[in-house]
Write a protein that holds these residues in place. Structure first.
Motif, PDB file in Angstrom:
ATOM      1  N   VAL A 235      46.875  33.143  48.730  1.00 56.66           N
ATOM      2  CA  VAL A 235      47.927  32.499  47.941  1.00 56.66           C
ATOM      3  C   VAL A 235      49.065  33.505  47.840  1.00 56.66           C
ATOM      4  N   LEU A 236      50.267  33.081  48.266  1.00 53.47           N
ATOM      5  CA  LEU A 236      51.412  33.978  48.307  1.00 53.47           C
ATOM      6  C   LEU A 236      52.595  33.386  47.556  1.00 53.47           C
ATOM      7  N   THR A 237      53.466  34.290  47.079  1.00 54.10           N
ATOM      8  CA  THR A 237      54.726  33.847  46.489  1.00 54.10           C
ATOM      9  C   THR A 237      55.691  33.525  47.628  1.00 54.10           C
ATOM     10  N   THR A 238      56.802  32.904  47.304  1.00 56.32           N
ATOM     11  CA  THR A 238      57.801  32.618  48.337  1.00 56.32           C
ATOM     12  C   THR A 238      58.380  33.909  48.931  1.00 56.32           C
ATOM     13  N   ASN A 239      58.190  35.044  48.254  1.00 60.75           N
ATOM     14  CA  ASN A 239      58.611  36.353  48.785  1.00 60.75           C
ATOM     15  C   ASN A 239      57.497  37.031  49.571  1.00 60.75           C
ATOM     16  N   SER A 240      56.418  36.286  49.856  1.00 63.48           N
ATOM     17  CA  SER A 240      55.286  36.741  50.669  1.00 63.48           C
ATOM     18  C   SER A 240      54.408  37.802  50.017  1.00 63.48           C
ATOM     19  N   TYR A 241      54.398  37.872  48.677  1.00 65.23           N
ATOM     20  CA  TYR A 241      53.462  38.745  47.988  1.00 65.23           C
ATOM     21  C   TYR A 241      52.152  37.993  47.792  1.00 65.23           C
ATOM     22  N   VAL A 242      51.045  38.598  48.216  1.00 60.16           N
ATOM     23  CA  VAL A 242      49.743  37.967  48.025  1.00 60.16           C
ATOM     24  C   VAL A 242      49.352  38.099  46.552  1.00 60.16           C
ATOM     25  N   VAL A 243      49.095  36.980  45.889  1.00 57.43           N
ATOM     26  CA  VAL A 243      48.714  37.007  44.473  1.00 57.43           C
ATOM     27  C   VAL A 243      47.250  36.640  44.257  1.00 57.43           C
ATOM     28  N   GLY A 244      46.610  36.057  45.263  1.00 58.56           N
ATOM     29  CA  GLY A 244      45.211  35.675  45.108  1.00 58.56           C
ATOM     30  C   GLY A 244      44.599  35.247  46.416  1.00 58.56           C
ATOM     31  N   GLU A 245      43.251  35.126  46.398  1.00 58.17           N
ATOM     32  CA  GLU A 245      42.516  34.657  47.554  1.00 58.17           C
ATOM     33  C   GLU A 245      41.523  33.602  47.110  1.00 58.17           C
ATOM     34  N   TYR A 246      41.482  32.506  47.851  1.00 58.22           N
ATOM     35  CA  TYR A 246      40.607  31.378  47.551  1.00 58.22           C
ATOM     36  C   TYR A 246      39.445  31.381  48.530  1.00 58.22           C
ATOM     37  N   ASN A 247      38.223  31.361  47.994  1.00 60.99           N
ATOM     38  CA  ASN A 247      37.019  31.313  48.806  1.00 60.99           C
ATOM     39  C   ASN A 247      36.590  29.856  48.942  1.00 60.99           C
ATOM     40  N   VAL A 248      36.705  29.298  50.138  1.00 55.35           N
ATOM     41  CA  VAL A 248      36.395  27.887  50.355  1.00 55.35           C
ATOM     42  C   VAL A 248      34.909  27.617  50.158  1.00 55.35           C
ATOM     43  N   SER A 249      34.057  28.602  50.411  1.00 54.96           N
ATOM     44  CA  SER A 249      32.615  28.405  50.250  1.00 54.96           C
ATOM     45  C   SER A 249      32.229  28.169  48.800  1.00 54.96           C
ATOM     46  N   THR A 250      32.841  28.913  47.886  1.00 52.79           N
ATOM     47  CA  THR A 250      32.448  28.834  46.480  1.00 52.79           C
ATOM     48  C   THR A 250      33.457  28.098  45.608  1.00 52.79           C
ATOM     49  N   GLY A 251      34.700  27.991  46.066  1.00 52.34           N
ATOM     50  CA  GLY A 251      35.749  27.379  45.256  1.00 52.34           C
ATOM     51  C   GLY A 251      36.369  28.343  44.257  1.00 52.34           C
ATOM     52  N   ASP A 252      36.016  29.622  44.361  1.00 54.46           N
ATOM     53  CA  ASP A 252      36.527  30.637  43.432  1.00 54.46           C
ATOM     54  C   ASP A 252      37.838  31.234  43.949  1.00 54.46           C
ATOM     55  N   ILE A 253      38.705  31.576  43.007  1.00 52.15           N
ATOM     56  CA  ILE A 253      39.944  32.267  43.339  1.00 52.15           C
ATOM     57  C   ILE A 253      39.896  33.650  42.709  1.00 52.15           C
ATOM     58  N   ARG A 254      40.163  34.670  43.530  1.00 54.56           N
ATOM     59  CA  ARG A 254      40.241  36.045  43.022  1.00 54.56           C
ATOM     60  C   ARG A 254      41.726  36.391  42.933  1.00 54.56           C
ATOM     61  N   TRP A 255      42.195  36.594  41.706  1.00 55.70           N
ATOM     62  CA  TRP A 255      43.609  36.890  41.475  1.00 55.70           C
ATOM     63  C   TRP A 255      43.851  38.386  41.603  1.00 55.70           C
ATOM     64  N   GLY A 256      44.883  38.775  42.331  1.00 57.72           N
ATOM     65  CA  GLY A 256      45.227  40.175  42.509  1.00 57.72           C
ATOM     66  C   GLY A 256      46.492  40.573  41.783  1.00 57.72           C
ATOM     67  N   ARG A 257      47.250  39.589  41.334  1.00 60.51           N
ATOM     68  CA  ARG A 257      48.495  39.840  40.599  1.00 60.51           C
ATOM     69  C   ARG A 257      48.585  38.867  39.444  1.00 60.51           C
ATOM     70  N   VAL A 258      49.460  39.168  38.517  1.00 60.96           N
ATOM     71  CA  VAL A 258      49.642  38.312  37.346  1.00 60.96           C
ATOM     72  C   VAL A 258      50.345  37.014  37.781  1.00 60.96           C
ATOM     73  N   VAL A 259      49.741  35.898  37.395  1.00 62.22           N
ATOM     74  CA  VAL A 259      50.313  34.578  37.649  1.00 62.22           C
ATOM     75  C   VAL A 259      50.246  33.817  36.330  1.00 62.22           C
ATOM     76  N   LEU A 260      51.329  33.135  35.963  1.00 57.47           N
ATOM     77  CA  LEU A 260      51.336  32.355  34.725  1.00 57.47           C
ATOM     78  C   LEU A 260      50.189  31.348  34.719  1.00 57.47           C
ATOM     79  N   ALA A 261      49.601  31.146  33.553  1.00 62.10           N
ATOM     80  CA  ALA A 261      48.452  30.241  33.430  1.00 62.10           C
ATOM     81  C   ALA A 261      48.785  28.845  33.955  1.00 62.10           C
ATOM     82  N   SER A 262      49.975  28.345  33.644  1.00 58.67           N
ATOM     83  CA  SER A 262      50.354  27.005  34.106  1.00 58.67           C
ATOM     84  C   SER A 262      50.431  26.949  35.638  1.00 58.67           C
ATOM     85  N   GLN A 263      50.890  28.037  36.245  1.00 59.08           N
ATOM     86  CA  GLN A 263      50.947  28.111  37.713  1.00 59.08           C
ATOM     87  C   GLN A 263      49.541  28.216  38.300  1.00 59.08           C
TER      88      GLN A 263
END
Length: 77
Positions: free
Chosen positions: A26-54
């Motif tokens: 998951v990247l911002t429009t400026n190409s910063y990676v903010v998270g990774e989604y694991n399709v096997s488990t459905g879990d997202i590992r966040w690497g940067r601060v993202v607003l809860a609503s986002q």
């Protein structure tokens, strides 16, 4: 589902999969990676601060377009 290139999540984020069996980044429009989604488990590992609503928007998008493939569900006989 195979990803053929970047897919827009909303006006601020998009997702991209570098390898067919790898996580979805998951990247911002400026190409910063903010998270990774694991399709096997459905879990997202966040690497940067993202607003809860986002986060909710991103999670909903990923679960809708790339449902978890985890097979350890109990099936009634």
């Amino acid at each position: 589902m195979q990803m053929q290139g970047p897919q827009t999540i909303n006006e601020s984020y998009y997702c991209l999969r570098n390898k067919p069996d790898g996580p979805i980044s998951v990247l911002t429009t400026n190409s910063y990676v903010v998270g990774e989604y694991n399709v096997s488990t459905g879990d997202i590992r966040w690497g940067r601060v993202v607003l809860a609503s986002q986060k909710v928007q991103i999670q909903n998008y990923l679960h809708r377009h790339f449902p978890p493939t985890q097979k350890n569900q109990i099936v009634a006989a």
